[in-house]
Enzyme design. Structure first.
Site, short mmCIF file in Angstrom:
data_model
loop_
_atom_site.label_atom_id
_atom_site.label_comp_id
_atom_site.label_asym_id
_atom_site.label_seq_id
_atom_site.Cartn_x
_atom_site.Cartn_y
_atom_site.Cartn_z
CG HIS A 45 90.95 43.20 57.12
ND1 HIS A 45 91.11 42.96 58.47
CD2 HIS A 45 90.25 42.14 56.64
CE1 HIS A 45 90.52 41.82 58.78
NE2 HIS A 45 89.99 41.29 57.69
CG HIS A 83 88.35 38.77 61.43
ND1 HIS A 83 87.07 38.89 61.00
CD2 HIS A 83 89.13 38.96 60.32
CE1 HIS A 83 87.04 39.10 59.71
NE2 HIS A 83 88.28 39.16 59.27
CD GLU A 116 85.00 42.74 56.74
OE1 GLU A 116 84.17 43.57 57.18
OE2 GLU A 116 85.14 41.60 57.21
O1 2HA Z 1 87.70 37.19 53.47
O2 2HA Z 1 89.09 39.09 55.32
O3 2HA Z 1 87.10 40.06 56.70
C1 2HA Z 1 87.86 38.55 53.44
C2 2HA Z 1 88.01 39.03 54.81
C3 2HA Z 1 86.80 39.42 55.52
ZN ZN Z 2 89.11 39.41 57.40
#
Ligand code: 2HA
Ligand code: ZN
Length: 275
Positions: free
Chosen positions: A140, A211, A116
């Site tokens: 993230h 996600h 990412e």
């Molecule tokens: O696997 O989280 O968005 C890595 C992630 C991709």
């Molecule tokens: Zn991810």
């Protein structure tokens, strides 16, 4: 100084561990980046190697030219950062055009920065400008309850923000700009990076449907705390929705207006719609 002796590296590693303990990083789930200060770069520069080739970022971030980032590696597990930081993390440098990066330290057994990277860097670019350089952390992860809500709430930021705010009194104080939501998209590329960074113009929280979540902040504590607050509110909402399809009572728009006055935050009226 050894890279892992630097305070910002220790903070980064601790956050990887804390995120794992929350259950937000199954397998290689999630990724994390920190825009290093010049004095931090200087402190560990003796460990850098300039032999690796420049590689394409996959998008353009001209406002980050020459910047250094500490990032997690693509396919690497957050759970392994503590025991093997040099195998799972990297320090990268951005070139003068803002289109390429090179690895200066880390990923010693091979590999590349997080899949990412375009989203991380485009978010950093927006935040560097929008916060006068104050925001340095983009995080993230894949928290259960936040993701679960993306299957039952309409994917509208007004609805997500309002529902999360209602769950804990301090939520609107902690994320007064609300939470942006983007529909499901293929991860890893420029398209989702552009969409996310547009959301980061006026939010610190961006939820990726089905996600996970991206959060931005000044330091590790603020960014982790923000993520934790959103996810906890989401967990309460999941519990409420599992008990009953409606709330018998809640915090009403007038309550949020009073809260805003008392705590000196600006809450946009579009979040305080009548239901
Ligand atoms: O696997 O989280 O968005 C890595 C992630 C991709
Ligand atoms: Zn991810």
């Amino acid at each position: 100084m050894q890279v892992t002796e630097a305070k910002f590296v220790k903070g980064f590693m601790k956050m990887c561990e804390d995120g794992c303990q929350m259950g937000w990083h199954e397998r290689n789930g999630g990724n994390f980046s920190y825009r290093m200060r010049e004095d931090e770069t200087a402190l560990i520069r003796e460990n850098f190697s300039y032999e690796k080739d420049w590689a394409e970022i996959g998008t353009e971030v001209p406002d980050l030219a020459g910047e250094h980032f500490l990032v997690t590696g693509s396919g690497k597990f957050f759970g392994n950062v503590k025991t093997d930081p040099e195998g799972n993390l990297a320090v990268i440098e951005i070139d003068e055009e803002g289109t390429k990066y090179r690895i200066l330290w880390g990923l010693k057994d091979g590999g590349v920065p997080t899949s990412e990277l375009p989203s991380h860097l485009m978010n950093h670019q927006v935040k560097k400008k929008g916060t006068n350089g104050k925001h340095r952390v983009i995080y993230h992860c894949h928290p259960v309850h936040t993701i679960a809500l993306t299957f039952v709430l309409p994917l509208q930021e007004e609805v997500f923000t309002r529902e999360l705010w209602e769950m804990m009194t301090e939520c609107p104080v902690i994320f007064p700009d609300g939470a942006a939501v983007i529909p499901w998209m293929v991860p890893g590329g420029k398209e989702i990076a552009v969409r996310s960074s547009q959301c980061m113009e006026d939010h610190d929280v961006v939820i990726w449907a089905h996600h996970g979540i991206f959060c931005s902040g000044e330091d590790f504590d603020q960014t982790f705390g923000l993520t934790h607050t959103v996810e906890k509110a989401a967990e309460i909402l999941c519990n409420v929705l599992a008990m009953a399809p409606y709330k018998r009572q809640t915090i009403e728009p007038e309550g949020f207006r009073e809260l805003a006055k008392e705590f000196g935050v600006n809450l946009q009226e579009r979040f305080l719609y009548e239901k």
